[in-house]
Write an enzyme that holds these catalytic residues in place. Structure first.
Site, mmCIF file in Angstrom:
data_model
loop_
_atom_site.group_PDB
_atom_site.id
_atom_site.type_symbol
_atom_site.label_atom_id
_atom_site.label_comp_id
_atom_site.label_asym_id
_atom_site.label_seq_id
_atom_site.Cartn_x
_atom_site.Cartn_y
_atom_site.Cartn_z
ATOM 1 N N ARG A 112 2.177 20.013 6.516
ATOM 2 C CA ARG A 112 3.189 19.107 7.083
ATOM 3 C C ARG A 112 4.233 19.817 7.954
ATOM 4 O O ARG A 112 4.557 19.320 9.039
ATOM 5 C CB ARG A 112 3.864 18.277 5.989
ATOM 6 C CG ARG A 112 2.887 17.384 5.216
ATOM 7 C CD ARG A 112 3.581 16.394 4.289
ATOM 8 N NE ARG A 112 4.335 15.409 5.037
ATOM 9 C CZ ARG A 112 5.639 15.441 5.228
ATOM 10 N NH1 ARG A 112 6.378 16.379 4.697
ATOM 11 N NH2 ARG A 112 6.215 14.513 5.954
ATOM 12 N N CYS A 157 -3.100 33.565 10.423
ATOM 13 C CA CYS A 157 -2.924 34.140 11.743
ATOM 14 C C CYS A 157 -2.661 33.065 12.787
ATOM 15 O O CYS A 157 -3.515 32.769 13.643
ATOM 16 C CB CYS A 157 -4.154 34.953 12.110
ATOM 17 S SG CYS A 157 -4.475 36.208 10.872
ATOM 18 N N GLU A 158 -1.508 32.428 12.663
ATOM 19 C CA GLU A 158 -1.047 31.409 13.610
ATOM 20 C C GLU A 158 0.467 31.469 13.585
ATOM 21 O O GLU A 158 1.055 31.498 12.505
ATOM 22 C CB GLU A 158 -1.425 29.987 13.137
ATOM 23 C CG GLU A 158 -2.880 29.693 12.999
ATOM 24 C CD GLU A 158 -3.495 29.059 14.225
ATOM 25 O OE1 GLU A 158 -2.772 28.693 15.169
ATOM 26 O OE2 GLU A 158 -4.729 28.941 14.236
ATOM 27 N N TYR A 215 0.398 14.025 0.737
ATOM 28 C CA TYR A 215 -0.050 14.675 1.975
ATOM 29 C C TYR A 215 0.105 16.193 1.875
ATOM 30 O O TYR A 215 0.409 16.861 2.869
ATOM 31 C CB TYR A 215 0.694 14.088 3.200
ATOM 32 C CG TYR A 215 0.584 12.579 3.235
ATOM 33 C CD1 TYR A 215 -0.627 11.969 3.523
ATOM 34 C CD2 TYR A 215 1.666 11.762 2.906
ATOM 35 C CE1 TYR A 215 -0.756 10.589 3.508
ATOM 36 C CE2 TYR A 215 1.552 10.374 2.888
ATOM 37 C CZ TYR A 215 0.334 9.807 3.185
ATOM 38 O OH TYR A 215 0.212 8.442 3.174
ATOM 39 N N ARG A 251 3.280 7.670 -0.133
ATOM 40 C CA ARG A 251 4.302 8.715 -0.212
ATOM 41 C C ARG A 251 5.378 8.428 -1.263
ATOM 42 O O ARG A 251 5.800 9.315 -2.002
ATOM 43 C CB ARG A 251 4.964 8.850 1.173
ATOM 44 C CG ARG A 251 5.861 10.052 1.335
ATOM 45 C CD ARG A 251 6.586 9.989 2.700
ATOM 46 N NE ARG A 251 5.695 9.753 3.806
ATOM 47 C CZ ARG A 251 5.078 10.724 4.509
ATOM 48 N NH1 ARG A 251 5.285 11.977 4.206
ATOM 49 N NH2 ARG A 251 4.268 10.415 5.501
ATOM 50 N N TYR A 301 3.957 18.309 11.642
ATOM 51 C CA TYR A 301 5.001 17.346 12.024
ATOM 52 C C TYR A 301 6.386 17.978 12.180
ATOM 53 O O TYR A 301 7.364 17.276 12.405
ATOM 54 C CB TYR A 301 5.163 16.250 10.956
ATOM 55 C CG TYR A 301 3.916 15.593 10.433
ATOM 56 C CD1 TYR A 301 3.055 14.880 11.270
ATOM 57 C CD2 TYR A 301 3.621 15.642 9.080
ATOM 58 C CE1 TYR A 301 1.931 14.254 10.744
ATOM 59 C CE2 TYR A 301 2.502 15.009 8.549
ATOM 60 C CZ TYR A 301 1.661 14.318 9.402
ATOM 61 O OH TYR A 301 0.554 13.687 8.893
ATOM 62 N N GLU A 324 0.824 -1.211 0.000
ATOM 63 C CA GLU A 324 0.000 0.000 0.000
ATOM 64 C C GLU A 324 0.855 1.255 0.000
ATOM 65 O O GLU A 324 0.775 2.074 0.927
ATOM 66 C CB GLU A 324 -0.911 -0.005 1.246
ATOM 67 C CG GLU A 324 -1.818 -1.223 1.383
ATOM 68 C CD GLU A 324 -2.536 -1.279 2.738
ATOM 69 O OE1 GLU A 324 -2.193 -0.509 3.661
ATOM 70 O OE2 GLU A 324 -3.458 -2.108 2.866
HETATM 71 C C1 LIG Z 1 -1.380 6.054 5.110
HETATM 72 C C2 LIG Z 1 -1.445 4.609 4.884
HETATM 73 C C3 LIG Z 1 -0.659 4.004 3.892
HETATM 74 C C4 LIG Z 1 0.339 4.762 3.061
HETATM 75 O O1 LIG Z 1 1.448 5.187 3.783
HETATM 76 P P1 LIG Z 1 2.692 5.839 3.026
HETATM 77 O O2 LIG Z 1 3.639 6.159 4.104
HETATM 78 O O3 LIG Z 1 2.197 7.056 2.318
HETATM 79 O O4 LIG Z 1 3.224 4.824 2.068
HETATM 80 C C5 LIG Z 1 -0.829 2.642 3.666
HETATM 81 N N1 LIG Z 1 -1.705 1.905 4.397
HETATM 82 C C6 LIG Z 1 -2.463 2.455 5.368
HETATM 83 C C7 LIG Z 1 -3.396 1.599 6.126
HETATM 84 C C8 LIG Z 1 -2.367 3.814 5.646
HETATM 85 O O5 LIG Z 1 -3.101 4.341 6.620
#
Ligand SMILES: *Cc1c(COP(=O)(O)O)cnc(C)c1O
Length: 415
Positions: free
Chosen positions: A312, A342-343, A371, A276, A316, A273
């Site tokens: 970001r 305004c932060e 993101y 990024r 973070y 999955e």
């Molecule tokens: C956010 C997320 C991803 C992707 O994460 P990356 O760091 O962008 O690769 C994959 N699986 C799940 C369940 C997520 O919440």
């Protein structure tokens, strides 16, 4: 590797100068490179060649329809985390049998929509969710394929907000609870357990935590086999990191090799999955300098993009490389690059060394493809910027800039 490069001192997105795009679309503007997206997807997906696998792009990284269509046409599946994302990927023409649905808080209607679409599987994160999916599937006279998301208690060594596989995190089930839930899943009439899943965090720059998680999951999976639960899919989640500054994350090939080595001799289909690593360096955010100001303690460069466009850095403390769109010689300065919001937390960079810039100069914020836009808001009643995609010598508007009426569109005339 990406296709945002300087030619004769001017920043280009593939074959189009950023200045030309700004003339057409104004600032702030997100610019995506189609060629970079395709290259990243290819590099990632081909790293798993030779084993049964399905790459399910994580939609929340960048969910623009044009991006989803492009990836879908390359054969990508999709990892979704909401009904809204399901709606998007179906609109983009994604094959439902390539959709996996993650997330800790799926609502009834979202579960119903996913069953109706006949997605490949749900990644289930609690016992109550499992019971809920069974109930909804029963009402629909249907069966839902599921994986349970395991929380393997592995430290991904990343920012605490994007660590997800530690015991204290809200995600998944620990091994003991997962065992109980698999036993339950086996008995539930409208549930078919087909997989096992984990996702330990994001922006990982080492392979070790992935391998540690995989070891724990495979050990667990063999126990399930002994209990007569036949698992066909192993979903390792996303999380592979990218270079924002000087990080040196493993190349997908190295990542793929390590995983393939572990899976040798099993007949599991691997699901991945990535978000990024596909989208991050495929996009930049371009902003214009409004003002510069020197105070007794700091220099500020005030630009027209803000935390509502790219959160970001504020959320973070993330680093994004920022550079002038036009290269020219001049003295450097150290400045905070800040937006109009305004932060005090509204900054794109702090204490950053950059050439001294004047009013109206254009700056490019790199690694903004993941993101970035997806986390944007209208805070301070700022209409969101445009998204543009470049493909070679062609470019197209992927989402128009919002206008003031978009701010009020959903609100009522009260009383
Ligand atoms: C956010 C997320 C991803 C992707 O994460 P990356 O760091 O962008 O690769 C994959 N699986 C799940 C369940 C997520 O919440």
């Amino acid at each position: 590797m990406h296709y945002f490069e300087y030619k004769n001192g001017q920043l280009f997105a593939e074959d189009i100068s950023v200045e030309e795009l700004v003339k057409e679309f104004d600032t702030p503007v997100y610019i995506y490179s189609a060629r970079t997206f395709r290259r990243h997807f290819e590099a990632f997906d081909s790293a798993f060649a030779g084993i049964d696998h399905l790459t399910c792009y994580s939609v929340k990284a960048n969910s623009n329809l044009c991006v989803l269509k492009m990836l879908s046409e390359m054969g990508s599946g999709m990892d979704i985390v909401s009904g809204g994302e399901l709606f998007r990927v179906l609109k983009a023409g994604v094959d439902p049998q390539k959709i996996v649905y993650s997330g800790v808080g799926k609502k009834d209607h979202e579960i119903r929509e996913a069953i109706l679409s006949d997605i490949l599987m749900f990644n289930v994160e609690s016992r109550q969710e499992l019971e809920k999916i069974n109930q909804v599937a029963a009402e629909m006279d249907s069966t839902a394929r599921i994986s349970l998301r395991i929380n393997p208690d592995v430290d991904p060594k990343t920012h605490p907000y994007i660590s997800t596989g530690l015991k204290k995190n809200k995600f998944g089930l620990d091994l003991e609870q997962a065992m109980d839930s698999y036993m339950l899943a086996k008995q539930l009439s409208n549930i078919e357990p087909v997989g096992i899943d984990c996702h330990i965090g994001s922006q990982l720059t080492s392979i070790d935590p992935f391998i540690e998680a995989l070891d724990r999951i495979m050990k667990f999976q063999s126990k399930l086999t002994d209990l007569g639960i036949d698992i066909r899919y192993l979903d390792l989640g996303g999380g592979l990191g990218i270079t924002y500054d000087e990080e040196q994350p493993p190349h997908p090939v190295e990542f793929g090799q390590a995983i393939k080595e572990k899976l040798k001799g099993t007949d599991l289909t691997l699901i991945l999955e990535p978000g990024r690593v596909i989208a991050g360096n495929s996009g930049i955010l371009v902003t214009r300098v409004l003002y510069t100001k020197k105070t007794p303690s700091k220099n500020f460069i005030i630009v027209d993009a803000a935390m509502n466009d790219l959160v970001r850095p504020s959320l973070y403390g993330s680093f994004h490389r920022i550079a002038c769109v036009h290269e020219k010689n001049g003295p450097d300065c150290v400045a905070d690059i800040v937006g109009p919001i305004c932060e005090t937390g509204d900054f794109l960079a702090q204490d950053r060394k950059i050439r001294e810039v004047g009013q109206n100069e254009l700056l490019a914020v790199f690694s903004a493809g993941a993101y970035g836009f997806t986390m944007s808001s209208q805070y301070n009643s700022r209409p969101r910027g445009a998204e543009v995609i470049v493909d070679g010598t062609k470019f197209t508007l992927a989402r128009r800039r919002e206008v003031y009426f978009d701010l009020l569109d959903l609100e009522e005339q009260c009383f």
